[in-house]
Design a protein around this motif. Sequence first.
Motif, PDB file in Angstrom:
ATOM      1  N   PHE A 181      32.164  27.893  32.380  1.00  0.00           N
ATOM      2  CA  PHE A 181      33.608  27.724  31.568  1.00  0.00           C
ATOM      3  C   PHE A 181      34.511  26.606  31.377  1.00  0.00           C
ATOM      4  N   ASP A 182      35.390  26.628  31.122  1.00  0.00           N
ATOM      5  CA  ASP A 182      36.682  25.640  31.996  1.00  0.00           C
ATOM      6  C   ASP A 182      37.812  25.806  32.143  1.00  0.00           C
ATOM      7  N   GLN A 183      37.945  27.050  31.944  1.00  0.00           N
ATOM      8  CA  GLN A 183      38.587  27.737  32.030  1.00  0.00           C
ATOM      9  C   GLN A 183      38.659  29.192  32.742  1.00  0.00           C
ATOM     10  N   THR A 240      49.207  36.477  27.810  1.00  0.00           N
ATOM     11  CA  THR A 240      48.127  35.280  28.118  1.00  0.00           C
ATOM     12  C   THR A 240      47.949  34.802  26.361  1.00  0.00           C
ATOM     13  N   ALA A 241      48.360  35.123  26.034  1.00  0.00           N
ATOM     14  CA  ALA A 241      48.018  34.537  24.685  1.00  0.00           C
ATOM     15  C   ALA A 241      48.829  33.318  24.850  1.00  0.00           C
ATOM     16  N   ASP A 242      50.114  33.082  24.512  1.00  0.00           N
ATOM     17  CA  ASP A 242      50.882  32.563  24.866  1.00  0.00           C
ATOM     18  C   ASP A 242      50.813  31.454  25.793  1.00  0.00           C
ATOM     19  N   LEU A 243      50.296  31.394  27.037  1.00  0.00           N
ATOM     20  CA  LEU A 243      49.854  30.861  28.545  1.00  0.00           C
ATOM     21  C   LEU A 243      48.738  30.016  27.592  1.00  0.00           C
ATOM     22  N   LYS A 244      47.951  30.506  26.926  1.00  0.00           N
ATOM     23  CA  LYS A 244      46.800  29.919  26.824  1.00  0.00           C
ATOM     24  C   LYS A 244      47.185  28.719  25.944  1.00  0.00           C
ATOM     25  N   TYR A 245      48.379  28.617  24.996  1.00  0.00           N
ATOM     26  CA  TYR A 245      48.440  27.911  23.796  1.00  0.00           C
ATOM     27  C   TYR A 245      50.016  27.234  24.216  1.00  0.00           C
ATOM     28  N   GLN A 246      50.599  27.792  25.881  1.00  0.00           N
ATOM     29  CA  GLN A 246      51.007  26.225  26.362  1.00  0.00           C
ATOM     30  C   GLN A 246      49.947  25.302  26.779  1.00  0.00           C
ATOM     31  N   GLN A 247      48.628  25.933  27.866  1.00  0.00           N
ATOM     32  CA  GLN A 247      48.475  25.120  28.116  1.00  0.00           C
ATOM     33  C   GLN A 247      47.028  24.122  27.430  1.00  0.00           C
ATOM     34  N   HIS A 248      46.786  24.647  26.528  1.00  0.00           N
ATOM     35  CA  HIS A 248      45.522  24.180  25.642  1.00  0.00           C
ATOM     36  C   HIS A 248      46.533  23.657  24.389  1.00  0.00           C
ATOM     37  N   GLY A 249      47.001  24.308  24.110  1.00  0.00           N
ATOM     38  CA  GLY A 249      47.924  23.633  22.992  1.00  0.00           C
ATOM     39  C   GLY A 249      46.707  23.945  21.359  1.00  0.00           C
TER      40      GLY A 249
END
Length: 561
Positions: free
Chosen positions: A237-239, A301-310
């Motif tokens: 895993f990367d994350q 978490t969906a928001d977080l993923k997008y903020q972190q990785h776009g």
Amino acid sequence: MADFNVVKGFLNIVLKTDIYAGFLKSEWNNASFGQTSLGAGKKVMVEYSSPNTNKPLHLGHVRNNLLGVSVANLYKAAGYEVVMANLVNDRGIHICKSMIAWQKFGNGETPESTGMKGDHLVGKYYVIFENALRDQTLPVIETAIAGNWTPEGDVAQTKYSAILGQLQKATEDKQIAKLKDDIKELVRNQSALMRETQQMLRDWEAGVPEVISLWKTMNAWVYSGFEKTYARMGVSFDQYYYESDTYKLGKDVVDEGLRNGVFYSKDDGSVWIDLREDGLDEKLVLRGDGTSVYITQDIGTADLKYQQHGVDQSIYVVGNEQDYHFKVLFLIMKKLGRPFASGMHHLSYGMVDLPSGKMKSREGTVVDADDLIQEMVNEAKAKTIELGKTEGLADEELSNLYESLGLSALKFFILKVDPRKRMLFNPQESIDFQGDTGPFVQYTYARIQSILRSASADASNASWQQGDINDQLQPLEIEAIQTLYRYSEEVNKACSESSPAVIAQYCIDLSRTFNRFYNECHIMREPDPIIKNTRLKLAHFTAHTLKHALNLLGIQVVERM
RNA sequence: GACCUCGUAGCUCAGCUGGAUAGAGCAACUGCCUUCUAAGCAGUAGGUCACAGGUUCGAAUCCUGUCGGGGUCGCCA
């Protein structure tokens, strides 16, 4: 075009063989053959594995992990940038069960003191907990089903009476069983053992140091065990995300949704979304006491993923029993106006059944991942010895071979079926190394390597890589080239369908096509040097493609077997 | 009860964006190793594509219904 004919209203066109020769000439040594540009410039996150930290991985997780790795590989091959994520379910009542049982019956056991893998040790206490709970509640459940039980508390009392009422009216076996299960659950929740466990969960949330400390210790045991299993399966895993962090997320999004009118609150303060116009139901997104539910943290978490990785796309590799949950989640994100909502996708895979029926961890009828892998490797060893193929290989090479063959058989067996479909895992069949199996494909590859080795060992062939390609190809050579020609399309298809099965089927096709050619047409014994060179190039091209395709499935090739 | 999903050879699976005689593997039976690895290849046998309608020149494939398996409908995750 060489020829055409019309049969039953179909126009058949026969292409001149130099078309195929031309393709072979330009691609046979193309190192990036199979790499496509379908997703160039796009980024995708593949979330998979998502284990609970209260027990070891089993066959169901194996399917999840293999799919996750392979789908990530498919996206990479199609030109996407990929982030592999693991959302670890490291908190909750199930974890506390293992902790309570270890406190009560563990006598200070550790992975070191017992020599057990950490995840197995913790899983052992989870089973001990369930057994103790069963023993403790069995007699009570009987009286409760008979209607002679007095639960504590008004809420439970009301619920119990309601179930009893339904039970008297129920006629269908299925419904009766369901109601009995409900009673069972009520009784269990009121047992001393469960009360203790619920108290521990509250203590955990309150941050009581002893509880947190035990939690950390036992989770660390589990992680070290998982790491071994992951490494052996080729999973990485990367994350990492941990639910002990993410469970707090999403509440601010709920506020936002309330302001926008996407959500609404009821009198008790609970927050809901009405999805009836979309054919779904009303869904709770925040409890009346302000605490989160499952979907609250998934929204956050969906928001977080997008903020972190776009990321442009987000793939959730999760079993199909959560179809409804993800339908709701994606719809909520869309209604919240999230730009990434349209790129969210649930890779919903079917359960793995055993010939004996369903796996149930509570009842211990599961196939343990570590045991399963070991059995496959043992079988690979037995088979190799039986075939007398151990000669000339060092011990280390042999153990690598067994490992590779065993895992290949397992991975291929699971990945060759359409992920969406429920599948039957028959241990006897999965352990077969003949026919449509991983070792069959590996065998085809190893055979080619054997030829290429002797070609380069022979000085008179040293220049086979330079020579011309023969334009006049045999039918079996053409068939092999046609199969190779399709490969890039298959990669794109597999990627857009998130289906490694497409690649597995292709591996079988290509292997079978080559093996037929191999049987009919000699390579090293071919007297005409141009034909010989052409066939060597075809063999090399085939081997390279098989290796690429197997790697997409997370399977390693072997140079000899 | 509502919704979702699956049903193809004895078994495990392909095929499903409609097109030619429905394909593999396993199991059964026949052949092929003094010639590049027989974990292979060639062949025989095995199917009213759950059932019934409909759309179409044409349906395993699309639509409707029935039956059968599984799942979901928690202020669990």
